[in-house]
Design a protein around this motif. Structure first.
Motif, PDB file in Angstrom:
ATOM      1  N   ALA A   9      -4.542 -85.867  15.796  1.00  0.00           N
ATOM      2  CA  ALA A   9      -4.463 -85.166  17.086  1.00  0.00           C
ATOM      3  C   ALA A   9      -4.351 -86.169  18.233  1.00  0.00           C
ATOM      4  O   ALA A   9      -3.600 -85.946  19.191  1.00  0.00           O
ATOM      5  CB  ALA A   9      -5.689 -84.278  17.267  1.00  0.00           C
ATOM      6  N   ARG A  10      -5.087 -87.273  18.137  1.00  0.00           N
ATOM      7  CA  ARG A  10      -5.019 -88.294  19.183  1.00  0.00           C
ATOM      8  C   ARG A  10      -3.620 -88.896  19.251  1.00  0.00           C
ATOM      9  O   ARG A  10      -3.055 -89.087  20.333  1.00  0.00           O
ATOM     10  CB  ARG A  10      -6.058 -89.382  18.915  1.00  0.00           C
ATOM     11  CG  ARG A  10      -6.142 -90.433  20.008  1.00  0.00           C
ATOM     12  CD  ARG A  10      -7.412 -91.267  19.921  1.00  0.00           C
ATOM     13  NE  ARG A  10      -7.573 -91.902  18.625  1.00  0.00           N
ATOM     14  CZ  ARG A  10      -8.464 -91.546  17.712  1.00  0.00           C
ATOM     15  NH1 ARG A  10      -9.272 -90.521  17.949  1.00  0.00           N
ATOM     16  NH2 ARG A  10      -8.556 -92.171  16.569  1.00  0.00           N
ATOM     17  N   GLU A  11      -3.049 -89.179  18.092  1.00  0.00           N
ATOM     18  CA  GLU A  11      -1.701 -89.746  18.054  1.00  0.00           C
ATOM     19  C   GLU A  11      -0.661 -88.764  18.591  1.00  0.00           C
ATOM     20  O   GLU A  11       0.345 -89.177  19.173  1.00  0.00           O
ATOM     21  CB  GLU A  11      -1.355 -90.143  16.616  1.00  0.00           C
ATOM     22  CG  GLU A  11      -2.212 -91.302  16.085  1.00  0.00           C
ATOM     23  CD  GLU A  11      -2.031 -91.523  14.595  1.00  0.00           C
ATOM     24  OE1 GLU A  11      -1.290 -90.720  13.963  1.00  0.00           O
ATOM     25  OE2 GLU A  11      -2.614 -92.486  14.060  1.00  0.00           O
ATOM     26  N   ALA A  12      -0.915 -87.454  18.384  1.00  0.00           N
ATOM     27  CA  ALA A  12       0.027 -86.429  18.843  1.00  0.00           C
ATOM     28  C   ALA A  12      -0.232 -86.013  20.284  1.00  0.00           C
ATOM     29  O   ALA A  12       0.521 -85.203  20.838  1.00  0.00           O
ATOM     30  CB  ALA A  12      -0.051 -85.215  17.920  1.00  0.00           C
ATOM     31  N   GLY A  13      -1.304 -86.515  20.868  1.00  0.00           N
ATOM     32  CA  GLY A  13      -1.631 -86.162  22.247  1.00  0.00           C
ATOM     33  C   GLY A  13      -2.218 -84.776  22.403  1.00  0.00           C
ATOM     34  O   GLY A  13      -2.099 -84.159  23.465  1.00  0.00           O
ATOM     35  N   VAL A  14      -2.889 -84.266  21.346  1.00  0.00           N
ATOM     36  CA  VAL A  14      -3.479 -82.927  21.370  1.00  0.00           C
ATOM     37  C   VAL A  14      -4.994 -83.046  21.491  1.00  0.00           C
ATOM     38  O   VAL A  14      -5.645 -83.737  20.706  1.00  0.00           O
ATOM     39  CB  VAL A  14      -3.123 -82.137  20.091  1.00  0.00           C
ATOM     40  CG1 VAL A  14      -3.813 -80.775  20.108  1.00  0.00           C
ATOM     41  CG2 VAL A  14      -1.615 -81.965  19.974  1.00  0.00           C
ATOM     42  N   ALA A  15      -5.562 -82.361  22.476  1.00  0.00           N
ATOM     43  CA  ALA A  15      -7.014 -82.354  22.664  1.00  0.00           C
ATOM     44  C   ALA A  15      -7.612 -81.152  21.946  1.00  0.00           C
ATOM     45  O   ALA A  15      -7.116 -80.030  22.059  1.00  0.00           O
ATOM     46  CB  ALA A  15      -7.352 -82.292  24.151  1.00  0.00           C
ATOM     47  N   SER A  16      -8.673 -81.375  21.192  1.00  0.00           N
ATOM     48  CA  SER A  16      -9.350 -80.287  20.487  1.00  0.00           C
ATOM     49  C   SER A  16     -10.854 -80.524  20.508  1.00  0.00           C
ATOM     50  O   SER A  16     -11.308 -81.657  20.687  1.00  0.00           O
ATOM     51  CB  SER A  16      -8.855 -80.183  19.035  1.00  0.00           C
ATOM     52  OG  SER A  16      -9.192 -81.360  18.314  1.00  0.00           O
ATOM     53  N   VAL A  44      -8.562 -75.313  20.882  1.00  0.00           N
ATOM     54  CA  VAL A  44      -7.508 -75.994  21.636  1.00  0.00           C
ATOM     55  C   VAL A  44      -7.064 -75.085  22.770  1.00  0.00           C
ATOM     56  O   VAL A  44      -7.260 -73.867  22.728  1.00  0.00           O
ATOM     57  CB  VAL A  44      -6.288 -76.343  20.751  1.00  0.00           C
ATOM     58  CG1 VAL A  44      -6.665 -77.324  19.659  1.00  0.00           C
ATOM     59  CG2 VAL A  44      -5.657 -75.084  20.155  1.00  0.00           C
ATOM     60  N   ARG A  45      -6.471 -75.686  23.787  1.00  0.00           N
ATOM     61  CA  ARG A  45      -5.849 -74.887  24.839  1.00  0.00           C
ATOM     62  C   ARG A  45      -4.661 -74.127  24.242  1.00  0.00           C
ATOM     63  O   ARG A  45      -3.980 -74.633  23.342  1.00  0.00           O
ATOM     64  CB  ARG A  45      -5.378 -75.795  25.967  1.00  0.00           C
ATOM     65  CG  ARG A  45      -6.501 -76.388  26.813  1.00  0.00           C
ATOM     66  CD  ARG A  45      -7.061 -75.379  27.780  1.00  0.00           C
ATOM     67  NE  ARG A  45      -8.078 -75.957  28.659  1.00  0.00           N
ATOM     68  CZ  ARG A  45      -8.727 -75.262  29.579  1.00  0.00           C
ATOM     69  NH1 ARG A  45      -8.456 -73.968  29.745  1.00  0.00           N
ATOM     70  NH2 ARG A  45      -9.631 -75.840  30.348  1.00  0.00           N
ATOM     71  N   ARG A  51       1.264 -76.975  18.399  1.00  0.00           N
ATOM     72  CA  ARG A  51       1.281 -78.374  17.962  1.00  0.00           C
ATOM     73  C   ARG A  51       0.124 -78.664  17.010  1.00  0.00           C
ATOM     74  O   ARG A  51       0.282 -79.392  16.029  1.00  0.00           O
ATOM     75  CB  ARG A  51       1.218 -79.303  19.171  1.00  0.00           C
ATOM     76  CG  ARG A  51       2.531 -79.399  19.940  1.00  0.00           C
ATOM     77  CD  ARG A  51       2.554 -80.641  20.816  1.00  0.00           C
ATOM     78  NE  ARG A  51       1.555 -80.581  21.880  1.00  0.00           N
ATOM     79  CZ  ARG A  51       1.143 -81.638  22.578  1.00  0.00           C
ATOM     80  NH1 ARG A  51       1.615 -82.839  22.291  1.00  0.00           N
ATOM     81  NH2 ARG A  51       0.258 -81.485  23.544  1.00  0.00           N
ATOM     82  N   MET A  52      -1.047 -78.099  17.293  1.00  0.00           N
ATOM     83  CA  MET A  52      -2.176 -78.295  16.387  1.00  0.00           C
ATOM     84  C   MET A  52      -1.925 -77.603  15.049  1.00  0.00           C
ATOM     85  O   MET A  52      -2.256 -78.134  13.988  1.00  0.00           O
ATOM     86  CB  MET A  52      -3.462 -77.767  17.026  1.00  0.00           C
ATOM     87  CG  MET A  52      -4.692 -77.874  16.107  1.00  0.00           C
ATOM     88  SD  MET A  52      -5.025 -79.549  15.489  1.00  0.00           S
ATOM     89  CE  MET A  52      -5.884 -80.256  16.899  1.00  0.00           C
ATOM     90  N   ALA A  53      -1.318 -76.416  15.085  1.00  0.00           N
ATOM     91  CA  ALA A  53      -0.995 -75.721  13.840  1.00  0.00           C
ATOM     92  C   ALA A  53      -0.041 -76.553  12.988  1.00  0.00           C
ATOM     93  O   ALA A  53      -0.228 -76.687  11.770  1.00  0.00           O
ATOM     94  CB  ALA A  53      -0.387 -74.351  14.142  1.00  0.00           C
ATOM     95  N   ALA A  54       0.968 -77.128  13.617  1.00  0.00           N
ATOM     96  CA  ALA A  54       1.910 -77.980  12.891  1.00  0.00           C
ATOM     97  C   ALA A  54       1.212 -79.212  12.338  1.00  0.00           C
ATOM     98  O   ALA A  54       1.503 -79.673  11.222  1.00  0.00           O
ATOM     99  CB  ALA A  54       3.059 -78.388  13.815  1.00  0.00           C
TER     100      ALA A  54
END
Length: 318
Positions: A9-16, A44-45, A51-54
């Motif tokens: 998630a960090r590499e993809a830029g997704v905050a959770s 997640v927002r 993106r998190m699902a992917a």
């Protein structure tokens, strides 16, 4: 698993934000192996949900279900679950949330804005405060109480966290703020915990939440035992949790939804009847709505989940 998901998630830029049990572990309130966890909840927002699902799919998961609360992801190589309870050999699910809410009992009560981090960073984030975590635990417990699905584990979580709460944390619970909402639903679970545990909840907090709670809900909740609020209660009720309604209009709407459920709810029932071990063992789970109503009017129907646990316990004794 969670560390790996957080790295991706960090590499993809997704905050959770890991929720409930994972957050309690991070606080050190449980040692490894102390607290059973059948799933990991992630918030997640909405803008980051796809993106998190992917990301979860690329991590070896597949979406196996969806409810009004979350999307459920199970491991592609998922093992057959144990027939009773949570077992260490069971595969861990991921439940992906875009909001934090419960039906009480018909209207959605949403506290998402008090749970989302103020300034999230890519990867795994913590709750904004212990007060924010407590707000979530109390709402989750309230949702379970309303439909007689409370677990003693939920009260245990609340008891452990309450001992860690500061005055500032408790002030978040009793003081209105832009990120929070009126906590009319918080008194029943907190009062129930205080009855069963040596409580470290300040008297002023219980008093403030007592006053926020409606008289009808407060009176009903204070008379209920843990058994009556949990899956230990044996019988199917026509209108479980109706006391959580906040108006006559809500009561009528809830009653109508119980008589004539939405298509999504019927589909969910059908899926459960085919996939859950406890549901396969009882005709009630696969009955049509009209047959359920007739059965309930002419006899006392036992709850399939409760009977499954009782049957399994008796079988083990033999």
């Amino acid at each position: 698993m969670l560390v790996s998901i957080g790295q991706k998630a960090r590499e993809a830029g997704v905050a959770s934000t890991p929720l409930k049990g994972a957050a309690l572990h991070e606080l050190g309130l449980y040692a490894a192996g102390d607290r059973p966890m059948a799933d990991i909840d992630l918030l997640v927002r909405p803008a980051d949900a796809e993106r998190m699902a992917a990301l979860l799919v690329s991590s070896g998961f597949r979406q196996s279900g969806e409810t009004w609360k979350e999307r459920i992801f199970t491991a592609i190589d998922e093992t057959a679950p144990a027939e009773l309870g949570e077992h260490s050999n069971n595969s861990v699910k991921i439940e992906l949330h875009e909001r934090i809410c419960e039906k009480l009992p018909w209207r959605l009560t949403d506290v998402s804005e008090s749970i989302f981090p103020v300034q999230p960073c890519p990867g795994l984030n913590t709750y904004p405060s212990n007060g924010s975590l407590m707000r979530h635990l109390l709402l989750h417990a309230a949702g379970s109480m309303a439909f007689q699905g409370l677990r003693i584990l939920q009260l245990h979580d609340i008891a452990l966290l309450s001992a860690r709460m500061s005055e500032t944390d408790w002030n978040e619970i009793v003081t209105s703020n832009p990120r929070g909402a009126r906590m009319w639903w918080a008194f029943p679970p907190l009062e129930l915990m205080a009855r069963y545990y040596e409580s470290s909840v300040p008297a002023r907090v219980l008093a403030a939440l007592h006053d926020e709670c409606s008289h009808f809900l407060r009176a009903r909740a204070m008379r209920k035992s843990l058994v009556e609020a949990s899956y230990s209660y044996l019988w199917v009720k026509a209108l479980p949790g109706i006391e959580w309604s906040q108006s006559i209009f809500e009561m009528l709407g809830y009653a109508a939804s119980r008589v004539r459920p939405e298509a999504k709810h019927i589909a969910y029932r059908e899926r459960v009847a085919k996939t859950e071990v406890w549901a396969k063992q009882d005709q009630w789970s696969s009955m049509s709505q009209s047959r359920r109503i007739l059965r309930w009017l002419t006899s006392r129907q036992t709850r399939p989940t409760t009977m499954h646990a009782i049957s399994a316990a008796l079988a083990r004794r033999d």
